[in-house]
Design a protein around this motif. Structure first.
Motif, mmCIF file in Angstrom:
data_model
loop_
_atom_site.group_PDB
_atom_site.id
_atom_site.type_symbol
_atom_site.label_atom_id
_atom_site.label_comp_id
_atom_site.label_asym_id
_atom_site.label_seq_id
_atom_site.Cartn_x
_atom_site.Cartn_y
_atom_site.Cartn_z
ATOM 1 N N ALA A 110 -6.606 68.015 -30.254
ATOM 2 C CA ALA A 110 -5.609 67.110 -29.426
ATOM 3 C C ALA A 110 -4.848 66.030 -30.255
ATOM 4 N N CYS A 111 -5.251 66.358 -31.739
ATOM 5 C CA CYS A 111 -4.120 66.401 -33.172
ATOM 6 C C CYS A 111 -4.231 64.708 -32.644
ATOM 7 N N GLY A 112 -4.658 64.010 -32.845
ATOM 8 C CA GLY A 112 -4.875 62.873 -32.633
ATOM 9 C C GLY A 112 -4.472 61.794 -32.153
ATOM 10 N N GLY A 113 -3.789 62.340 -30.760
ATOM 11 C CA GLY A 113 -2.836 61.503 -29.917
ATOM 12 C C GLY A 113 -3.113 61.688 -29.262
ATOM 13 N N TYR A 114 -2.268 61.004 -28.197
ATOM 14 C CA TYR A 114 -2.520 60.360 -26.034
ATOM 15 C C TYR A 114 -1.700 60.557 -25.724
ATOM 16 N N ASP A 115 -2.040 61.266 -24.847
ATOM 17 C CA ASP A 115 -0.275 61.682 -24.192
ATOM 18 C C ASP A 115 -0.952 61.765 -22.360
ATOM 19 N N ALA A 116 -0.813 60.911 -21.520
ATOM 20 C CA ALA A 116 -1.265 60.513 -20.142
ATOM 21 C C ALA A 116 -1.715 61.351 -19.618
ATOM 22 N N SER A 117 -0.161 62.892 -19.474
ATOM 23 C CA SER A 117 -0.301 63.698 -18.970
ATOM 24 C C SER A 117 -0.503 65.011 -18.913
ATOM 25 N N ARG A 118 -1.358 64.419 -20.197
ATOM 26 C CA ARG A 118 -2.495 65.320 -21.153
ATOM 27 C C ARG A 118 -3.791 65.843 -20.808
ATOM 28 N N ASP A 119 -3.719 64.261 -21.828
ATOM 29 C CA ASP A 119 -5.390 63.925 -21.885
ATOM 30 C C ASP A 119 -5.945 62.657 -20.877
ATOM 31 N N THR A 120 -7.386 63.003 -21.124
ATOM 32 C CA THR A 120 -7.788 61.972 -19.712
ATOM 33 C C THR A 120 -8.619 60.353 -21.038
ATOM 34 N N LEU A 121 -8.629 59.599 -20.312
ATOM 35 C CA LEU A 121 -8.642 58.770 -21.232
ATOM 36 C C LEU A 121 -10.384 57.999 -20.793
ATOM 37 N N PHE A 122 -10.915 57.391 -21.883
ATOM 38 C CA PHE A 122 -12.181 56.973 -21.368
ATOM 39 C C PHE A 122 -12.197 55.560 -22.091
ATOM 40 N N VAL A 123 -13.046 54.610 -21.785
ATOM 41 C CA VAL A 123 -13.036 53.304 -22.384
ATOM 42 C C VAL A 123 -14.307 53.193 -22.203
ATOM 43 N N SER A 124 -15.275 52.321 -23.544
ATOM 44 C CA SER A 124 -16.990 52.031 -23.607
ATOM 45 C C SER A 124 -17.365 50.804 -22.653
ATOM 46 N N LYS A 125 -18.360 50.796 -21.918
ATOM 47 C CA LYS A 125 -18.043 49.845 -21.053
ATOM 48 C C LYS A 125 -20.157 49.723 -21.819
ATOM 49 N N ALA A 126 -20.126 48.597 -21.727
ATOM 50 C CA ALA A 126 -21.807 48.506 -21.275
ATOM 51 C C ALA A 126 -23.061 47.078 -20.865
ATOM 52 N N LEU A 127 -23.979 47.433 -20.352
ATOM 53 C CA LEU A 127 -24.792 47.301 -19.748
ATOM 54 C C LEU A 127 -26.132 46.923 -20.556
ATOM 55 N N CYS A 128 -26.543 45.237 -20.660
ATOM 56 C CA CYS A 128 -26.785 44.532 -21.089
ATOM 57 C C CYS A 128 -28.173 44.503 -20.023
ATOM 58 N N LEU A 129 -29.385 43.856 -20.708
ATOM 59 C CA LEU A 129 -30.707 43.086 -20.490
ATOM 60 C C LEU A 129 -31.020 41.981 -21.430
ATOM 61 N N ILE A 130 -30.985 40.471 -20.758
ATOM 62 C CA ILE A 130 -31.508 39.593 -21.665
ATOM 63 C C ILE A 130 -32.587 39.534 -21.841
ATOM 64 N N THR A 131 -33.707 39.202 -22.922
ATOM 65 C CA THR A 131 -34.881 39.341 -22.109
ATOM 66 C C THR A 131 -35.280 38.075 -23.110
#
Length: 1299
Positions: A173-194
């Motif tokens: 991927a050569c470290g870049g981001y191209d919207a037409s070629r790459d799929t973008l992922f983002v972090s999401k957090a599930l949390c339990l407070i106890t």
């Protein structure tokens, strides 16, 4: 806290309080997180963006209000993290805790995964950012720089190495981001407070929820059912019970210790030991007990949390009382400036070198580099008692579980997300087959398997057929759940899954390691209750007077401990955690016992029952923990036999069309069904309703006590050294006003701590002085004083570290002093032409005559310290300088002068720093000034091997003819640490000085350098009797330590010379610390009376000085003086050995035993004869001995054998003294005889011999005390008491005597 509302289910005994989802807010888009301090030169994929709490259920819980900012910050401490399909997207698990202002804790458990970004706006924004970045930095992107650092950091740094395919994928991927070629992922957090740290259970629940999202087929029930179940229908297991509840796919078991067991600790201690090694961990544990500043450092958040929780759980029965932030978000780095003890975890960036880490203060810092398995310790702190034996016992426990006690790289066999957190995989055989299997799984790290891999791998180990089946299943898309069905849930021994087996091992290891440490405290503090002081009649009066009260008899407690324990214990009993422990003990008279205290007291009672340690036993022998087996069995039994099972998840009354499933995306949950708990009709509620009502009533009662009693609230807050808010700053509010307020609280806290420390030092010192009615030195030396001074040094370092602009070196105080020195020396050079203006402050001469004034300045004292080769570090130099200034009573004055250079202070410190708060600074200096009222020898007694210049001045009596001598004088100065050896003084080095009336005085002045002598005790002064003017009338000798300025006066008032006085050419003079003049620099304040005399009584006129002025003391006065002298010696020996001071002063000093007995012998003595030379008491002794030695008398006496032996001993001692090569006079010989007789317990045997001798009738009047049988018998009875003590004599007294 016990009230219930619509959202509260079964009140505070619910397993979980909140379910939280954090991630990207598609409406607000990409917001850079400036607080995290990320570099905008980085690729957009590596930058930090703000995350949001997308949803939390329920909306609020009455007894635990939801803190949105804090939860968001701790769920995603580095903000959002972006990846492309080329990057590793392993889910990660970490935990955190929030300490509320009242000290209670809530735990958070977070499962972070990657979700595809579907919003075109976000993708195009990322594309634009990337193009702008490319335009500005055309060559900046290396092939491997694409991944976001913030999620890499969440992972163990070892994960990258584990993924063979990641680097090749990235380079594609050569470290870049191209919207037409790459799929973008983002972090999401599930949390339990106890409310309690059930880490393993929460981890398994969250990973099953995530699996349900990524699985090909939808979960059996909508996700809302599982979330609703854990929030409202799963209770906390009762103490001593186990509970089973159901996740999405498998049941989950958790257990809670019983009332007599160690409190719950679910974080894997084994992993903490693996990461650091036993030795490092014990050192870290020691620093925590002594309340130093502790900074944990790792790329992996879960490691920070595991080590922090591991260390604090080992503290039982004590609790960490200060700032506790195991994961410090990037936006809160200013917390490291806190001038208080803290335990914080800082996330390291990949590739960051430790040396580049700028920390505000390091003088008292324990820095723990978890990833590199090493720690940096503060200088000079006491070791934990029996440390080698403790390390040995802990190592044996670890080895039983297959863990190396050495520490080092943690297990790398399975990625963090797929193991139960903290499981130590090195225990499993078959690592090769795991590696081979991972290579078969060519899509290995796509993150779709969640938390089940470990159990599968366990099942597959050593089974080739199943390995091939699994590989085939992976390629053809058959889900793992089906395979699990075939394998019967991957069961291990006893019907438990491999994951459960691992959890059981962890739990057993945890409890055994903790029991080993807990048993140390049970042994060390087995008798602590005997020393708790219960002085208040009720709780209210105790709280009102808390600060003025002594709650623990520290001196008696320490005197009862084995010698090797004292250095550690004397520091530890000064800590806040120990003070709080004792406070809890005292309050347990009126309130329910604090849980940890209840368990600890129960253990001590049990130990007493088995008679493990008798209260009087002072043994430092190591006793091993005897309950390891039982503690592990208790856990195993609870997990084998489940006590309670919670309601199964079930369908909820949801709207049609809600809860629809889309693979790979976490759905938007239906909030109306999750914001309300069920009606109380389930069997769990029915079963516990009565118990719960009882608990609620009790809780309401205690809440009423706690919350409605304003007085208690106020004083409990005051009882802490620093207010509660200061102990735990609030994470959520970061406005400049709040940061300023926090700093203001730090300033107030430091000032209060300074007030309490100086008050404590004064009370300790004066308390001891008042007890010792007027004899010897009135100081506490040794351990306790040293501990208090060390803690003052630590406080000054923290004050000087607060609000530093730029840190230089490890000691902020020494750095400031060096800046000051550089400026002053520059000024000195500039003003060299006019020396008057540049002359620093001078202290006036401490004696009215003879001593030239001693130049004393901040710079001069710094130079003394800099010339000491023994001290190698800045922290050591700063501490030595503080000790020297304190001993010279110049600490407040020196610091005032240092801070008077305001331009320098402004340059070095921020506006909010303590040292720039004028009013507080003045109060602080005033508190330090109060220390001038007592004498400290904290420099002299610690640096015992340094070379010190001494000045000796011999002052003749003021008649010019007698002031001159043609003989060759010499001196030998002795102190508690040794003597200077004989120092010849150049003949007639006469100096002329003038007093205030301009009368001339002559004296002899000599300088010499030798190893530190400690407190000075005696001076031997003599000459060789040569020349015409050999006779010499000496008034006194003054000796000054040129570094500390302590001046000792050795009174003489006698002649030295043949044929004059008692014919002495050598005298042993007894010294005492000279009082400074009344016009002494006022900055030094007042001081205690002379160290020989109690501040509580007027100085007693000595018997010897009365005799010297033609005044004859009465019989009663003489007898009283002897009683006082003997009493002083008895009290001397009843003090701890290290705190006794000089016995020579008590024997030969102005109010010593020799002087008092001399007066006894002088009473009624016929000494003055007309036209004849003076007769001395020694003459009487010699004549008596001569009479005894005459042949016929010896024959008579030897008929009574004991009397004969006594007679022989007296003759022998007198003969040895007379044949000594020393030229001591007759009075000196009598002094020597008394000292030797007291040492060898012969005085009371010699007295009857002298009384019976006929010579007495010729030389004593009828009325003499020596001729009164009753008085002599009384004297013998008084002297008899000295036989209980081992009297040792200073070498200067008995030099040259051959017995």
């Amino acid at each position: 806290m016990s009230g219930t509302n619509a959202a509260s289910g079964a009140a505070p005994c619910r397993f979980a309080h909140y379910f939280v989802i954090c991630g990207i807010d598609t409406e607000t888009g990409l917001e850079p997180d400036e607080l995290a301090g990320e570099n905008f030169e980085q690729s957009p994929l590596k930058r930090t963006f703000k995350s949001k709490v997308l949803a939390h259920y329920p909306e609020n819980v009455e007894w635990n209000p939801f803190d949105q900012d804090a939860v968001n910050m701790l769920c995603m401490p580095k903000g959002l993290s972006f990846r492309t399909q080329a990057d590793s997207r392993e889910p990660q698990f970490h935990s955190f805790l929030i300490t509320r202002e009242d000290g209670s804790r809530t735990y958070g458990f977070v499962h972070t995964f990657y979700e595809e970004v579907t919003s075109p706006q976000i993708c195009s924004a990322m594309q634009t950012l990337y193009q702008m970045h490319q335009a500005e930095n055309p060559s900046s992107d290396s092939p491997s720089s694409s991944s976001s650092s913030s999620m890499d950091s969440l992972a163990s740094s070892l994960d990258e190495a584990d993924s063979p395919s990641s680097s090749s994928c990235r380079s594609a991927a050569c470290g870049g981001y191209d919207a037409s070629r790459d799929t973008l992922f983002v972090s999401k957090a599930l949390c339990l407070i106890t409310p309690m740290p059930f880490m393993h259970a929460c981890c398994r629940f969250l990973s099953q929820v995530h699996r349900a999202v990524t699985a090909a087929s939808p979960p059996p029930l909508p996700l809302e059912s599982y979330v609703h179940n854990i929030l409202y229908e799963v209770p906390l297991p009762p103490p001593g019970r186990s509970l089973k509840f159901h996740g999405v796919y498998e049941p989950i078991v958790c257990q809670r210790p019983g009332p007599g067991e160690l409190p719950l600790a679910d974080f894997p201690l084994g992993q903490t030991f693996t990461l650091l090694g036993v030795e490092n961990l014990v050192q870290l544990f020691n620093c925590t007990l002594l309340e130093m500043q502790i900074l944990l450092y790792s790329q992996d958040y879960q490691r920070l949390m595991t080590v922090a929780e591991g260390i604090t759980t080992l503290l039982f029965p004590f609790q960490w009382q200060h700032v506790y932030v195991p994961i410090l978000p990037a936006s809160l780095l200013h917390f490291l400036d806190a001038p208080v003890p803290y335990l914080m975890g800082l996330q390291s960036k990949e590739g960051t070198d430790r040396s580049k880490l700028e920390l505000p203060q390091e003088a008292n810092l324990c820095f723990v580099d978890i990833d590199n398995h090493c720690i940096e310790l503060p200088e000079d702190f006491p070791q934990f008692p029996n440390k080698p034996e403790l390390i040995q016992e802990l190592s044996e426990v670890l080895l039983r579980y297959g863990i190396s006690p050495v520490g080092g790289a943690p297990p790398t066999s399975v990625p963090t997300s797929t193991t139960t957190p903290g499981s130590v995989s090195t225990r499993h055989p078959g690592l090769k087959s795991q590696q081979a299997l991972r290579e078969l799984e060519d899509d290995g790290r796509n993150g779709n398997l969640g938390g089940e891999q470990l159990a599968v791998l366990e099942l597959l180990q050593g089974n080739a057929t199943l390995e091939r089946l699994q590989a085939l299943a992976k390629r053809t898309g058959v889900r793992v759940e089906a395979l699990r069905g075939v394998g019967g849930e991957g069961e291990a021994q006893g019907g438990r899954t491999a994951v459960e087996e691992e959890e059981l091992r962890n739990a057993k290891l945890n409890v055994q390691l903790r029991e080993v440490v807990a048993s140390r405290f049970t042994m060390m503090f087995a008798d602590y209750e005997a020393f708790v002081i219960h002085s208040a009649p009720d709780l209210e009066s105790w709280l009102t007077n808390r600060e003025q009260m002594h709650n623990f008899d520290k001196a008696s407690f320490l005197s009862d401990q084995p010698e090797p324990y004292l250095p550690f214990l004397s520091h530890f009993i000064e800590t806040q955690m120990f003070a709080t422990f004792i406070d809890n003990k005292i309050m347990s008279q009126w309130e329910e016992k604090e849980p940890l205290l209840r368990v600890f007291d129960g253990r001590i009672d049990k130990a007493r029952l088995y008679n493990v340690r008798a209260p009087s036993l002072r043994s430092s022998n190591y006793q091993r923990c005897t309950i390891l087996k039982e503690s592990a069995q208790a856990i195993e039994q609870r997990l084998m036999k489940i006590d309670h099972t919670a309601i199964h998840p079930h369908l909820l009354d949801m709207k049609i069309g809600q809860g629809k499933y889309e693979q790979g995306f976490f759905p938007k949950l239906q909030s109306d069904v999750l914001s309300v708990g069920p009606t109380n009709n389930n069997r769990w509620s029915n079963r516990t309703a009565t118990a719960q009502r009882r608990k609620d009533r009790h809780r309401q009662q205690t809440e009423h006590l706690t919350l409605d009693n304003d007085l208690k609230e106020k004083y409990m807050q005051e009882a802490r050294i620093l207010g509660k808010n200061l102990r735990q700053p609030k994470l959520s509010d970061l406005s400049p006003a709040v940061i300023a307020q926090t700093n203001w609280k730090f300033v107030e806290g430091l000032l209060k701590e300074c007030r309490m420390k100086t008050k404590r030092m004064l009370v300790e010192k004066m308390g001891r002085e008042a007890v010792e009615l007027g004899h010897g030195e009135a100081n506490i030396t040794g351990l306790e004083e040293n501990t208090l001074i060390a803690s003052l040094c630590d406080l000054l370092e923290r004050i000087w570290s607060h609000g530093l602009q730029v840190k230089q070196g490890k000691s902020a105080l020494w750095s400031h002093l060096l800046h000051y020195q550089a400026r002053e020396e520059k000024l000195e050079q500039q003003q060299a032409e006019s020396p008057v203006s540049s002359c620093p402050e001078r202290r006036k001469s401490e004696s009215s005559i003879g001593m030239p004034s001693l130049r004393a300045s901040v710079i001069q004292d710094m130079r003394h310290i800099q010339s000491m080769g023994e001290i190698k570090t800045d922290v050591g130099r700063a501490r030595a300088w503080i000790r020297l200034s304190l001993e010279k009573k110049l600490l407040s004055q020196h610091l005032k002068r240092l801070l008077s250079r305001q331009a320098l202070t402004k340059k070095l410190y921020k506006r909010y720093a303590f040292l720039r708060c004028e009013e507080e600074k003045e109060q602080f200096l005033f508190h330090l000034l109060s220390l001038n009222t007592v004498d400290y020898f904290c420099f002299t007694s610690v640096f015992t091997t340094i070379m010190i210049p001494y000045r000796a001045v011999i002052i003749p009596i003021k008649k010019l003819s007698n002031a001159m001598t043609t003989s060759n004088p010499w001196v030998c100065v002795s102190g508690e640490l040794g003597d200077s050896g004989v120092r010849q003084i150049t003949k007639n080095v006469l100096e002329m000085t003038f007093d205030s009336a301009f009368r001339p005085h002559t004296h002899i002045d000599a300088m010499f350098k030798c190893q530190n002598l400690g407190k000075l005790t005696t001076v031997q002064l003599g000459h060789d009797n040569s020349g015409l003017l050999a006779k010499w009338l000496v008034d006194c000798v003054m000796v000054r330590n040129e570094i500390t300025g302590h001046t000792y006066k050795f009174p003489c008032g006698r002649w030295l010379g043949k044929g004059v006085d008692d014919g002495s050419l050598e005298r042993v003079l007894i010294g005492e610390l000279a009082l400074p003049n009344a016009d002494e620099d006022c900055g030094r304040g007042c001081r205690t009376p002379d160290m020989q005399h109690s501040p509580g009584q007027t100085r007693r006129v000595s018997i010897t000085s009365m005799g010297g002025r033609g005044y004859k003391p009465t019989s009663a006065q003489i007898q009283e003086a002897i009683g006082e002298a003997v009493n002083s010696i008895c009290k001397h020996f009843h003090k701890p050995e290290k705190e006794r001071g000089s016995l020579t002063i008590l024997l030969c000093g102005e109010v010593g035993l020799v002087g008092a007995l001399e007066q006894f012998f002088h009473n009624g003595f016929k000494s003055a004869r007309l036209f004849q030379k003076t007769v001395f008491v020694w003459d009487f002794v010699e004549k008596a001995v001569a009479y005894m030695e005459s042949a016929d008398q010896m024959g008579d006496m030897q008929e009574t054998a004991p009397l004969g032996l006594t007679c022989v001993s007296l003759c022998h001692y007198v003969s040895a003294i007379n044949s000594s090569p020393r030229n001591i006079g007759k009075d000196g010989k009598f002094q020597l005889l008394v000292c030797l007789g007291a040492r060898d317990r012969l005085l009371i045997q010699w007295l009857p011999l002298l009384v019976e001798c006929p010579v007495i009738q010729r030389m004593y009047e009828e009325s003499a005390l020596l001729r009164d049988r009753t008085t002599v018998n009384d004297l013998i009875a008084v002297l008899q008491t000295l036989h209980d003590f081992p009297i040792t004599l200073e070498a200067s007294l008995v030099k040259g005597i051959d017995l």
